[in-house]
Design an enzyme around this catalytic site. Structure first.
Site, PDB file in Angstrom:
ATOM      1  N   ALA A  92       9.567  -2.607   0.679  1.00 22.85           N
ATOM      2  CA  ALA A  92       8.311  -2.802   0.028  1.00 22.85           C
ATOM      3  C   ALA A  92       7.381  -2.477   1.441  1.00 22.85           C
ATOM      4  CB  ALA A  92       7.949  -4.330  -0.230  1.00 22.85           C
ATOM      5  N   LYS A  93       6.542  -1.462   0.873  1.00 27.22           N
ATOM      6  CA  LYS A  93       5.522  -1.122   2.184  1.00 27.22           C
ATOM      7  C   LYS A  93       4.370  -2.109   2.135  1.00 27.22           C
ATOM      8  CE  LYS A  93       3.008   3.038   3.228  1.00 27.22           C
ATOM      9  NZ  LYS A  93       3.410   3.143   4.510  1.00 27.22           N
ATOM     10  N   ALA A  94       4.745  -3.320   2.518  1.00 29.51           N
ATOM     11  CA  ALA A  94       3.774  -4.570   2.702  1.00 29.51           C
ATOM     12  C   ALA A  94       3.115  -4.545   4.149  1.00 29.51           C
ATOM     13  CB  ALA A  94       4.411  -5.640   2.681  1.00 29.51           C
TER      14      ALA A  94
ATOM     15  N   TYR B 247       3.861  -4.279   9.035  1.00 26.37           N
ATOM     16  CA  TYR B 247       3.108  -3.295   9.974  1.00 26.37           C
ATOM     17  C   TYR B 247       2.716  -4.374  11.290  1.00 26.37           C
ATOM     18  CZ  TYR B 247       3.971   0.376   7.009  1.00 26.37           C
ATOM     19  OH  TYR B 247       4.338   1.636   6.347  1.00 26.37           O
TER      20      TYR B 247
ATOM     21  N   PHE C 164       0.919  -1.254   0.089  1.00 27.09           N
ATOM     22  CA  PHE C 164       0.058   0.153   0.027  1.00 27.09           C
ATOM     23  C   PHE C 164       0.688   1.239  -0.117  1.00 27.09           C
ATOM     24  CE2 PHE C 164      -0.009   1.468   4.554  1.00 27.09           C
ATOM     25  CZ  PHE C 164       0.788   0.388   5.155  1.00 27.09           C
TER      26      PHE C 164
END
Ligand SMILES: Cc1ncc(COP(=O)(O)O)c(C=O)c1O
Length: 303
Positions: A153-155, A159, A33
């Site tokens: 990677a903003k995976a 989070y 995202f």
């Protein structure tokens, strides 16, 4: 007005933006995202650093083998359309790419790659310097390591690490946590990059420390040079946080968050630092379209 969400080319009402409970990425943490903001500028509503956010989204998809059916141009258009259709507000924009519903099991590849874009008003990110600083702790959780999960990677999977650290901070009565990497060096906060100021030099950890390639981080480094500040991208440890003159966190959602207390130690003089204020003021001017040099480079008007 009913808020709208873009889902694979279809504009749907906010309340109808639904996916199946067996959506693959929901189970295995593989959604990629972005967090983007648009601001009311002197030239009308504009998105800050759209190209860079879209490139990071595309890079994350590539890392996760996602066969994205949209080009960068199409993704940008989807983002612009989502903002346009929702009206002229200071929106936080959240594009998300995910493996959809289909075949369960760890291998996501048999599933369709889907994309959605939502926009909503999310306080913060205003780069104000009038607020006081926040209180932070160094987390007992170690920042994920790129040998286990690719931090570029903003995976969503990444989070889970941030969520644990953020809850730990809140449970201890603090606002935010800074995570160290497996070498004991500062990596980043749960959703922001970290900067310290020591002897008038601005320092932030390198990406190899486990930090996300933050768009705000990059903007700060660029603008620091412009206003004549010395900066350095280098590793530093927990103790450097304790003896820093200033600390601030930065990110699209958070804006610039000065830290005035860390692990029960007062940072500098216990107030928002001068360099933090100078940088926040400079950045605010840029995002509000008051800096012609950067408007052309970093702002995309919503026409
Ligand atoms: C873990 C993490 N680090 C850093 C950042 C800051 O990145 P950016 O400035 O691109 O928002 C974010 C923001 O999403 C984040 O989630």
């Amino acid at each position: 007005m009913t808020r709208k969400i873009w889902m694979d080319g279809t504009i749907v009402d906010w309340d109808n933006a639904k996916i199946h409970i067996l959506t693959h990425s929901l189970h295995y943490g593989t959604a990629i995202f972005e967090g983007i903001r648009c601001y009311k500028t002197t030239e009308g509503l504009s998105i800050f650093r759209l190209n860079d956010h879209v490139q990071r989204l595309i890079d994350g998809c590539k890392i996760y083998y996602m066969n994205l059916k949209y080009s960068a141009e199409q993704i940008k258009n989807a983002i612009l359309e989502t903002v346009r259709i929702n009206g002229s507000e200071n929106y936080y924009v959240r594009p998300i790419v995910y493996y959809g519903y289909g075949k369960m099991g760890v291998n996501p590849l048999p599933n369709k790659v889907c994309m959605a874009v939502a926009a909503w008003i999310w306080e913060g990110g205003t780069y104000t310097n009038s607020e006081g600083g926040i209180r932070a702790i160094v987390s007992s959780w170690t920042r994920i390591d790129s040998r286990s999960l690719p931090v570029l990677a903003k995976a969503t999977a990444n989070y889970a690490n941030s969520v644990l650290a953020r809850i730990e901070a809140i449970n201890h009565g603090y606002d935010e946590a800074v995570l160290l990497n497996s070498n004991g060096k500062v990596a980043e906060a749960t959703a922001e990059n970290v900067f310290i100021v020591k002897d008038n030099c601005l320092i932030t950890p390198p990406l190899t420390a486990g930090a996300l390639q933050g768009v705000t981080r990059d903007s700060i480094l660029t603008l620091a040079k412009e206003i004549g500040l010395t900066s350095s991208v280098s590793d530093f440890g927990r103790e450097d946080l304790y003896i820093a003159d200033e600390i601030f966190l930065c990110g699209t959602a958070a804006g610039i968050k000065p830290v005035t207390e860390i692990d029960h130690r007062v940072v500098g003089e216990g107030k928002v630092g001068d360099l933090t204020i100078r940088l926040a003021t400079k950045l605010r001017g840029v995002i509000e379209g008051k800096d012609a040099k950067y408007s052309g480079m970093w702002l995309t008007p919503i026409l």
